[in-house]
Structure formats: C-alpha cells, structure tokens
Design a protein around this motif. Structure first.
Motif, PDB file in Angstrom:
ATOM      1  N   TYR A  70      15.430 -14.887  66.148  1.00  8.33           N
ATOM      2  CA  TYR A  70      14.355 -15.233  67.084  1.00  8.33           C
ATOM      3  C   TYR A  70      14.797 -14.888  68.503  1.00  8.33           C
ATOM      4  O   TYR A  70      14.034 -14.334  69.307  1.00  8.33           O
ATOM      5  N   GLY A  71      16.053 -15.252  68.801  1.00 11.02           N
ATOM      6  CA  GLY A  71      16.585 -14.997  70.136  1.00 11.02           C
ATOM      7  C   GLY A  71      16.651 -13.526  70.465  1.00 11.02           C
ATOM      8  O   GLY A  71      16.327 -13.105  71.582  1.00 11.02           O
ATOM      9  N   ARG A  72      17.066 -12.718  69.495  1.00  8.64           N
ATOM     10  CA  ARG A  72      17.105 -11.278  69.722  1.00  8.64           C
ATOM     11  C   ARG A  72      15.727 -10.753  70.133  1.00  8.64           C
ATOM     12  O   ARG A  72      15.602  -9.938  71.055  1.00  8.64           O
ATOM     13  N   ALA A  73      14.699 -11.234  69.447  1.00 10.46           N
ATOM     14  CA  ALA A  73      13.337 -10.783  69.754  1.00 10.46           C
ATOM     15  C   ALA A  73      12.888 -11.262  71.129  1.00 10.46           C
ATOM     16  O   ALA A  73      12.363 -10.482  71.940  1.00 10.46           O
ATOM     17  N   VAL A  74      13.104 -12.540  71.415  1.00  8.09           N
ATOM     18  CA  VAL A  74      12.655 -13.114  72.683  1.00  8.09           C
ATOM     19  C   VAL A  74      13.373 -12.468  73.869  1.00  8.09           C
ATOM     20  O   VAL A  74      12.759 -12.128  74.891  1.00  8.09           O
ATOM     21  N   LEU A  75      14.698 -12.282  73.740  1.00  9.81           N
ATOM     22  CA  LEU A  75      15.453 -11.729  74.858  1.00  9.81           C
ATOM     23  C   LEU A  75      15.061 -10.289  75.156  1.00  9.81           C
ATOM     24  O   LEU A  75      14.963  -9.888  76.319  1.00  9.81           O
ATOM     25  N   ARG A  76      14.814  -9.503  74.120  1.00  5.98           N
ATOM     26  CA  ARG A  76      14.346  -8.129  74.346  1.00  5.98           C
ATOM     27  C   ARG A  76      12.984  -8.119  75.041  1.00  5.98           C
ATOM     28  O   ARG A  76      12.708  -7.279  75.906  1.00  5.98           O
ATOM     29  N   TRP A  77      12.127  -9.053  74.659  1.00  4.80           N
ATOM     30  CA  TRP A  77      10.807  -9.170  75.293  1.00  4.80           C
ATOM     31  C   TRP A  77      10.959  -9.519  76.767  1.00  4.80           C
ATOM     32  O   TRP A  77      10.352  -8.871  77.638  1.00  4.80           O
ATOM     33  N   LEU A  78      11.785 -10.525  77.069  1.00  2.87           N
ATOM     34  CA  LEU A  78      11.989 -10.929  78.457  1.00  2.87           C
ATOM     35  C   LEU A  78      12.574  -9.794  79.285  1.00  2.87           C
ATOM     36  O   LEU A  78      12.123  -9.521  80.408  1.00  2.87           O
ATOM     37  N   GLU A  79      13.571  -9.126  78.742  1.00  2.95           N
ATOM     38  CA  GLU A  79      14.233  -8.060  79.484  1.00  2.95           C
ATOM     39  C   GLU A  79      13.303  -6.868  79.700  1.00  2.95           C
ATOM     40  O   GLU A  79      13.377  -6.201  80.740  1.00  2.95           O
ATOM     41  N   SER A  80      12.410  -6.624  78.744  1.00  8.93           N
ATOM     42  CA  SER A  80      11.472  -5.507  78.902  1.00  8.93           C
ATOM     43  C   SER A  80      10.507  -5.730  80.056  1.00  8.93           C
ATOM     44  O   SER A  80       9.957  -4.776  80.617  1.00  8.93           O
ATOM     45  N   TRP A  81      10.271  -7.004  80.399  1.00 10.33           N
ATOM     46  CA  TRP A  81       9.387  -7.325  81.519  1.00 10.33           C
ATOM     47  C   TRP A  81      10.163  -7.528  82.828  1.00 10.33           C
ATOM     48  O   TRP A  81       9.595  -7.942  83.832  1.00 10.33           O
TER      49      TRP A  81
END
Length: 315
Positions: A70-81
C-alpha cells in the motif's frame, strides 16, 4: 481547500502518541494516515502539506502485511504530484530490505558485517558453512529484531531449516551473518534527524536478546512490574565521533532524513554497522534524560518544512 499540515503515514497506532504529543507541544498541525486499507484516486491531487512515512518492516507481525505494498503505491502517487515526502519510496525500500541497507552502507564506506543472502532454502544449510560458528541468521525483511537467531553449530541450524519450526522471512530471503563479538555487552543506536545526531543510546545485550525495540509499547514487564531499562543515554558518543561522519555520508547518499542506526564495537576494535531503522522509535527512559528530544526534533524539522513551503506557522 484544507489547510496544509503534516500528514503522518503509518500502520501502528501504539507507536504514534509520543509524536502526536511533540506536534501538539510545538503547535505543528498534523494528522494521522493509518495505512491499513482504503483507496486513493490516482488522478486527484493529494492534499497540500508535508508527508512523513513511518511504515515499518514489522507491519506483517500486526496483520498489516499489505501496508508495505500500500505504501509503495501511495508514496509513488504523492511523489508524482511533487509533494514533499520524508521517508519516501526509496526510504521504504531500505526499511524493508536489509540487503539494500547493507549495500548502501558499504557503498558509503561504512563497515558492515560479513553477510550472505540466501534465496529460498535449498542451499541455506550448506551456505551457513561459509561462517564459523557461532553465526547469525536473520530475515531480510525484519523489524524489532524479530527473526534474528544465533546458532552455535551448523548441525543445529541445518536441523532447524529442515523442520516445521523454520520461520521464513516474509520475502523468502534469509541472511547469514558473522557473529559480532563485542568488547562489552551492549550495542549502540545513534539517532539522527535531518542528518544531525540527536543522541546515542546504549542498548544492553547482556541477556543475549535480539528483540530490542525501544518504544514504550514494546517494553517487557513481569507480573505488571517493568523490567530494568535496556536503553540508556550514551553521553560519550557525540557528533565528533568518527563513525558519525560516516553515518552522515550514508544518510546524505540515500536521502534518509530520519533514522536510527545500530552498530557494534568489537573485541578486535572494529566499528560495525549492521541495522538501519528508518521509522525510528524512542525509549522513554532515554528521552527522560537526553539533552534533546527525538520526537521534538522531528516535530521541529517537519514543522519547519511546512512553514517554509506553505507559510504555515505554529498554531
């Protein structure tokens, strides 16, 4: 639009109170994001603010095995923004892989223990014979010292590997490692915030235990009476210690901003670093005597980022 704040991503509410208190004391607006389920809209911009990820390699021991992914997905999302994330995707990969820690430490010039990573169990017992007994086995994805064992004979280890008692690492990677003979029965945990040493902790290992979690929630007790403290302030280890500069170079190279780094001083005079905790917890016994507070330093650091990026002052 909501007011920017510090968003703390984690999966263990028991470890959060000292940090909540530090944020409140310093007037830094913060909210918890308990990452044990839920959803994110990948096309929607994340809330404004500074994000701090405290996901742990030991999440699977609390029935939160999914939190790592879950964290891998969330962190990539945050960093992409373009959000500022302390403990971002690269840090999470270090948290959940001792192989990654070992490689990064060695690359930064920090001495590490002789280690072999074994994938699966087919030749695990045979590979252990590369080490003179006693030797150590541990999980690649660990946390709290779980999965770490000392073996005094290769035969004993081989019998365990072939038995139903064998406990695999969550990722199937077992580490075999030299046993570090320390000059005294303790190891040291150096706590860093924003690349600076906050303080060092002397961790008593005289009982031979490896499960050395410093958080109050981990403290053992017997019949309701707390055991003597395993963690005490180590006042003789300061920012002038030569190993601190090596740790700081490692932190700079990896982009780690908050970490607890553990090392041993061996009988033959080596300074061997063997573990990195990217979601560090702090011992109440040490905090009571330390010249500075770990959670306090973190609150000040994250609050400073929030003020610099969003103009949010203390409330």
């Amino acid at each position: 639009m909501t007011t920017p704040q510090v968003h703390v991503i984690h999966e263990n509410p028991e470890w959060f109170p000292p940090f909540a208190a530090a944020f409140a004391q310093q007037g830094v607006p913060a909210r918890e994001w308990l990452l044990t389920g839920g959803s994110i809209d990948l096309d929607q911009e994340p809330p404004e603010g500074v994000y701090w990820c405290r996901l742990s390699a030991s999440a699977h021991t609390r029935d939160h095995a999914g939190s790592k992914d879950y964290g891998r997905a969330v962190l990539r999302w945050l960093e992409s923004w373009g959000r500022t994330v302390i403990g971002g995707s690269g840090t999470l990969e270090l948290e959940v892989s001792k192989v990654a820690q070992h490689a990064a430490l060695r690359s930064a010039g920090v001495e590490v223990p002789r280690t072999v990573a074994v994938f699966g169990t087919e030749d695990l017992a045979e590979r252990s014979r590369l080490f003179r007994a006693p030797f150590i086995s541990k999980h690649n994805q660990g946390g709290k010292g779980l999965g770490v064992r000392r073996w005094d004979s290769h035969e004993e280890f081989a019998a365990w590997v072939g038995s139903t008692d064998f406990e695999p690492s969550p990722d199937g990677i077992t580490l075999l490692q030299e046993h570090l003979w320390t000059r005294a029965p303790f190891i040291t945990r150096a706590e860093y915030v924003d690349g600076e040493l906050v303080y060092a902790v002397r961790v008593d290992t005289s009982a031979g235990a490896f499960e050395l979690c410093p958080a109050e929630a981990c403290a053992p007790d017997v019949d309701g009476v707390a055991a003597p403290p395993l963690f005490t302030l180590r006042e003789d280890l300061t920012a002038r210690h030569p190993l601190v500069a090596q740790h700081q170079e490692f932190l700079r190279r990896t982009g780690l901003r908050i970490a607890g780094i553990e090392f041993a001083e061996t009988l033959d005079g080596r300074l061997v670093t063997y573990d990195v905790n990217t979601n560090t917890n702090y011992s109440p016994d040490v905090e009571a005597t330390a010249p500075a507070s770990g959670p306090g330093r973190i609150a000040a650091f994250l609050g400073g980022l929030l003020a610099a990026e969003h103009g949010v002052t203390q409330v």
